[in-house]
Design an enzyme around this catalytic site. Structure first.
Site, mmCIF file in Angstrom:
data_model
loop_
_atom_site.group_PDB
_atom_site.id
_atom_site.type_symbol
_atom_site.label_atom_id
_atom_site.label_comp_id
_atom_site.label_asym_id
_atom_site.label_seq_id
_atom_site.Cartn_x
_atom_site.Cartn_y
_atom_site.Cartn_z
ATOM 1 N N ASP A 117 49.434 28.050 56.200
ATOM 2 C CA ASP A 117 50.737 27.897 57.143
ATOM 3 C C ASP A 117 51.484 28.705 57.710
ATOM 4 O OD1 ASP A 117 50.398 24.994 56.486
ATOM 5 O OD2 ASP A 117 51.524 25.109 54.790
ATOM 6 N N TYR A 203 67.817 25.646 40.018
ATOM 7 C CA TYR A 203 68.343 25.853 41.427
ATOM 8 C C TYR A 203 69.740 26.943 41.634
ATOM 9 C CZ TYR A 203 71.172 24.028 45.512
ATOM 10 O OH TYR A 203 71.806 24.143 46.760
ATOM 11 N N LYS A 207 69.773 30.252 43.872
ATOM 12 C CA LYS A 207 70.800 30.543 45.058
ATOM 13 C C LYS A 207 71.603 31.709 44.651
ATOM 14 C CE LYS A 207 70.361 27.247 47.778
ATOM 15 N NZ LYS A 207 69.794 27.140 49.039
ATOM 16 N N SER A 238 74.815 14.847 52.647
ATOM 17 C CA SER A 238 73.390 15.125 53.328
ATOM 18 C C SER A 238 72.807 14.532 52.215
ATOM 19 C CB SER A 238 73.020 16.771 52.965
ATOM 20 O OG SER A 238 73.144 17.264 51.673
#
Length: 328
Positions: A117, A203, A207, A238
């Site tokens: 990819d 998560y 970040k 979102s």
């Protein structure tokens, strides 16, 4: 016997207090000027109209809005995301609205981390003058979950997408910017990287990693004319946040991206953090207030954050139970 401070000591303490208050007041004025008055650097500083922008996570939400607003400013767009059909739809929309804008699409699943990819993307961008990179691709937990109960594939996907994907994309594109001595790299961050977030531990850690990496990268690339900026945000409506209704503290992607693009080079609420901006006005004020008066790493803040996410988890689990009953 009456107790009192010697006059010189009292004067010294008064002077220290005055300096402290003055420093906080000066910092607050800086925040207000940065968020509401001073403009950011023009995008033309990093590349003229007709040069290219690469946007990852481009098919929905904030990524789609970055692509839309940058196309409106005359930049050609390379759209990178997982679903080819969504990319094709967005590419047609952008080209129909802006006759001079060209698009390219690259469908790749960042969670797979396939060399093929990245090789495909490298071929697509080989001859392009890329002036802006938007590192927007990201993944959070499905619902808040204790780390010890987090599925292994969820941990792997979050780290692979948020960290490894961002690094690999940047390493493909940054050398060309260095060679041309101009460019802009914007990487989307989160308050989860500022505030350790129990039940979103992986998560939150990913970040926080981006904060350190982006700041270090900004220092490395500054002498080469490439500006790096980590863009901090609280919640935005979102699919990731699962919030649909906007408010003063939760903007739409359109409002958030407009603020981000208008405040390039401005710190907003991220006072004192190099190569970082919290550009949306309410997020900026929240960030400044937390860092100034509360702190972001102390036990009280972390425990309150845990309590909030435990409540979110309970509500999410109850909803799953209701949905499961309806399906039977």
């Amino acid at each position: 016997m009456d107790s009192y401070l010697p006059r010189p000591t009292a004067q010294a303490l008064a002077a220290i207090g005055l300096l402290y208050v003055s420093a906080k007041l000066f910092s607050f004025v800086r925040v207000l000027l940065s968020l509401f008055v001073l403009p950011g650097a023009p995008l033309s500083k990093f590349g003229r109209k007709g040069t290219w922008t690469v946007v990852t996570g481009a098919s929905d939400g904030i990524g789609k809005e970055y692509a839309t607003q940058l196309a409106a400013k005359g930049f050609n767009i390379v759209l990178v995301s997982r679903t080819q059909s969504k990319l094709d739809t967005l590419a047609r929309e952008l080209e129909s609205k802006h006759a001079s804008v060209q698009t390219k699409t690259v469908a790749m699943d960042f969670a797979q981390n396939r060399d093929s990819d990245y090789d495909m993307l490298k071929r697509h961008i080989a001859d392009l003058d890329i002036s802006i990179l938007i590192n927007n691709v990201g993944l959070s937990h499905d619902i808040p979950v204790p780390f010890v109960e987090t599925p292994e594939d969820e941990i792997r996907d979050i780290i692979t997408i948020n960290c490894i994907g961002t690094l690999r994309i940047t390493q493909l594109i940054a050398p060309g910017m260095v060679q041309r001595k101009r460019g802009l790299i914007l990487t989307m961050a989160s308050f989860g990287g500022i505030l350790p977030t129990p039940l979103l531990a992986t998560y939150s850690g990913s970040k926080a990693f981006l904060q350190q990496w982006s700041t270090a990268l900004g220092s490395e690339l500054k002498p080469h004319g490439v500006h790096v900026q980590l863009v901090q945000s609280y919640l935005v409506t979102s699919a990731m946040s699962k919030i649909r209704r906007a408010s003063a503290t939760i903007p739409t992607p359109r409002g958030f991206v407009k603020a981000a693009l208008s405040k390039i080079g401005r710190s907003g609420g991220a006072q004192g953090i190099a190569y970082t901006s919290t550009p949306y006005w309410s997020h900026g004020l929240m960030h400044w207030a937390l860092a100034t008066f509360v702190g972001t790493m102390n036990g009280v803040v972390v425990d309150q954050n845990r309590s909030m996410h435990e409540g979110i988890r309970k509500r999410a689990l109850r909803k799953k139970e209701r949905d499961a009953k309806k399906a039977t």
